[in-house]
Design a protein around this motif. Structure first.
Motif, PDB file in Angstrom:
ATOM      1  N   GLU A 106      57.333  59.201  57.540  1.00 48.65           N
ATOM      2  CA  GLU A 106      57.122  60.722  57.227  1.00 48.65           C
ATOM      3  C   GLU A 106      56.604  60.768  55.935  1.00 48.65           C
ATOM      4  O   GLU A 106      55.345  61.409  55.656  1.00 48.65           O
ATOM      5  CB  GLU A 106      58.436  61.526  57.301  1.00 48.65           C
ATOM      6  CG  GLU A 106      58.024  63.182  57.168  1.00 48.65           C
ATOM      7  CD  GLU A 106      59.169  63.805  57.253  1.00 48.65           C
ATOM      8  OE1 GLU A 106      58.996  65.061  56.998  1.00 48.65           O
ATOM      9  OE2 GLU A 106      60.394  63.374  57.426  1.00 48.65           O
ATOM     10  N   ALA A 107      57.129  59.950  54.974  1.00 42.61           N
ATOM     11  CA  ALA A 107      56.653  60.386  53.655  1.00 42.61           C
ATOM     12  C   ALA A 107      55.183  59.655  53.393  1.00 42.61           C
ATOM     13  O   ALA A 107      54.368  60.115  52.740  1.00 42.61           O
ATOM     14  CB  ALA A 107      57.541  59.627  52.648  1.00 42.61           C
ATOM     15  N   VAL A 108      55.009  58.523  54.233  1.00 45.23           N
ATOM     16  CA  VAL A 108      53.839  57.594  53.979  1.00 45.23           C
ATOM     17  C   VAL A 108      52.587  58.407  54.679  1.00 45.23           C
ATOM     18  O   VAL A 108      51.657  58.723  54.168  1.00 45.23           O
ATOM     19  CB  VAL A 108      54.109  56.328  54.627  1.00 45.23           C
ATOM     20  CG1 VAL A 108      52.593  55.440  54.750  1.00 45.23           C
ATOM     21  CG2 VAL A 108      54.952  55.422  53.947  1.00 45.23           C
ATOM     22  N   LEU A 109      53.125  59.127  55.777  1.00 38.03           N
ATOM     23  CA  LEU A 109      52.051  59.845  56.783  1.00 38.03           C
ATOM     24  C   LEU A 109      51.468  61.144  55.701  1.00 38.03           C
ATOM     25  O   LEU A 109      50.399  61.191  55.884  1.00 38.03           O
ATOM     26  CB  LEU A 109      52.577  60.200  58.118  1.00 38.03           C
ATOM     27  CG  LEU A 109      51.651  61.146  58.862  1.00 38.03           C
ATOM     28  CD1 LEU A 109      50.152  60.283  59.106  1.00 38.03           C
ATOM     29  CD2 LEU A 109      52.092  61.250  60.343  1.00 38.03           C
ATOM     30  N   ASN A 110      52.417  61.898  55.325  1.00 35.92           N
ATOM     31  CA  ASN A 110      52.093  62.967  54.373  1.00 35.92           C
ATOM     32  C   ASN A 110      51.302  62.224  53.196  1.00 35.92           C
ATOM     33  O   ASN A 110      50.533  63.246  53.007  1.00 35.92           O
ATOM     34  CB  ASN A 110      53.399  63.535  53.875  1.00 35.92           C
ATOM     35  CG  ASN A 110      54.230  64.323  54.754  1.00 35.92           C
ATOM     36  OD1 ASN A 110      53.516  64.850  55.713  1.00 35.92           O
ATOM     37  ND2 ASN A 110      55.395  64.443  54.905  1.00 35.92           N
ATOM     38  N   ARG A 121      47.076  63.416  52.985  1.00 30.44           N
ATOM     39  CA  ARG A 121      46.548  64.356  51.842  1.00 30.44           C
ATOM     40  C   ARG A 121      45.623  63.496  50.927  1.00 30.44           C
ATOM     41  O   ARG A 121      44.965  63.823  49.762  1.00 30.44           O
ATOM     42  CB  ARG A 121      47.760  64.624  50.761  1.00 30.44           C
ATOM     43  CG  ARG A 121      48.632  65.729  51.179  1.00 30.44           C
ATOM     44  CD  ARG A 121      49.571  66.187  50.284  1.00 30.44           C
ATOM     45  NE  ARG A 121      50.128  65.250  49.208  1.00 30.44           N
ATOM     46  CZ  ARG A 121      51.423  64.670  49.369  1.00 30.44           C
ATOM     47  NH1 ARG A 121      52.204  64.801  50.360  1.00 30.44           N
ATOM     48  NH2 ARG A 121      51.767  63.857  48.112  1.00 30.44           N
ATOM     49  N   GLY A 122      45.207  62.258  51.452  1.00 26.17           N
ATOM     50  CA  GLY A 122      44.232  61.245  50.959  1.00 26.17           C
ATOM     51  C   GLY A 122      44.608  60.741  49.638  1.00 26.17           C
ATOM     52  O   GLY A 122      44.010  60.158  48.627  1.00 26.17           O
ATOM     53  N   MET A 123      45.992  60.619  49.477  1.00 29.10           N
ATOM     54  CA  MET A 123      46.538  59.769  48.462  1.00 29.10           C
ATOM     55  C   MET A 123      47.241  58.614  48.342  1.00 29.10           C
ATOM     56  O   MET A 123      47.852  58.081  47.500  1.00 29.10           O
ATOM     57  CB  MET A 123      47.571  61.088  47.648  1.00 29.10           C
ATOM     58  CG  MET A 123      47.055  62.412  47.371  1.00 29.10           C
ATOM     59  SD  MET A 123      48.226  63.657  46.785  1.00 29.10           S
ATOM     60  CE  MET A 123      48.906  62.854  45.456  1.00 29.10           C
ATOM     61  N   LEU A 124      47.326  57.999  49.560  1.00 29.71           N
ATOM     62  CA  LEU A 124      48.015  56.772  49.804  1.00 29.71           C
ATOM     63  C   LEU A 124      47.180  55.588  49.137  1.00 29.71           C
ATOM     64  O   LEU A 124      45.848  55.582  49.146  1.00 29.71           O
ATOM     65  CB  LEU A 124      48.370  56.624  51.190  1.00 29.71           C
ATOM     66  CG  LEU A 124      49.293  55.261  51.611  1.00 29.71           C
ATOM     67  CD1 LEU A 124      50.662  55.504  50.964  1.00 29.71           C
ATOM     68  CD2 LEU A 124      49.155  55.131  53.109  1.00 29.71           C
ATOM     69  N   LYS A 125      47.773  54.714  48.420  1.00 29.11           N
ATOM     70  CA  LYS A 125      47.373  53.538  48.204  1.00 29.11           C
ATOM     71  C   LYS A 125      47.747  52.280  48.438  1.00 29.11           C
ATOM     72  O   LYS A 125      49.180  52.347  48.747  1.00 29.11           O
ATOM     73  CB  LYS A 125      47.099  53.423  46.499  1.00 29.11           C
ATOM     74  CG  LYS A 125      46.314  54.862  46.042  1.00 29.11           C
ATOM     75  CD  LYS A 125      46.226  54.735  44.313  1.00 29.11           C
ATOM     76  CE  LYS A 125      47.474  54.579  43.899  1.00 29.11           C
ATOM     77  NZ  LYS A 125      48.581  55.536  43.959  1.00 29.11           N
TER      78      LYS A 125
END
Length: 126
Positions: free
Chosen positions: A100-104, A108-112
């Motif tokens: 859930e946290a990773v998908l969120n 939002r375009g903020m995952l690295k």
């Protein structure tokens, strides 16, 4: 033609799962979450698939047949990382956290790659 344009605005992502968290190893995952994220960041479709056995080859095949544009996983062998990248799939590896946290963060375009997402427990005042 309009349907093609609408489909192009949706980005499909596959998250390798271990319970409710990102699986520590791509090749050992027996569950995946596939989500479709619209341009506005909203999840428009979400499904969990259970695999009969762990197989990096079958996961790569699923990525291609499900038209996935991004994969989120823990550790992944270089061979599979290169293959997916060659197939123009964006790979976010070394990610730790709940699905859930990773998908969120992804939507939002903020995952690295390398992101560690977990909630800290606060134990009283010190």
């Amino acid at each position: 033609m309009v349907l093609h344009c609408v489909a192009a605005m949706v980005k499909r992502v596959l998250i390798s799962l271990y319970g409710n968290d990102v699986a520590p190893r791509f090749d050992l995952a027996t569950e995946v979450l596939i989500a479709a994220v619209g341009e506005d960041g909203k999840v428009v479709e979400e499904k969990i698939l259970v695999l009969p056995q762990a197989s990096a080859e079958k996961l790569c095949h699923m990525v291609l047949t499900e038209d996935v544009q991004a994969v989120i996983c823990g550790a992944i062998e270089e061979e599979y990382h290169q293959y997916l990248t060659w197939k123009r799939v964006q790979v976010f590896d070394s990610v730790i956290g709940s699905a859930e946290a990773v998908l969120n963060r992804f939507r939002r375009g903020m995952l690295k790659p390398g992101d560690i997402l977990f909630e800290r427990e606060v134990k009283g005042d010190r």
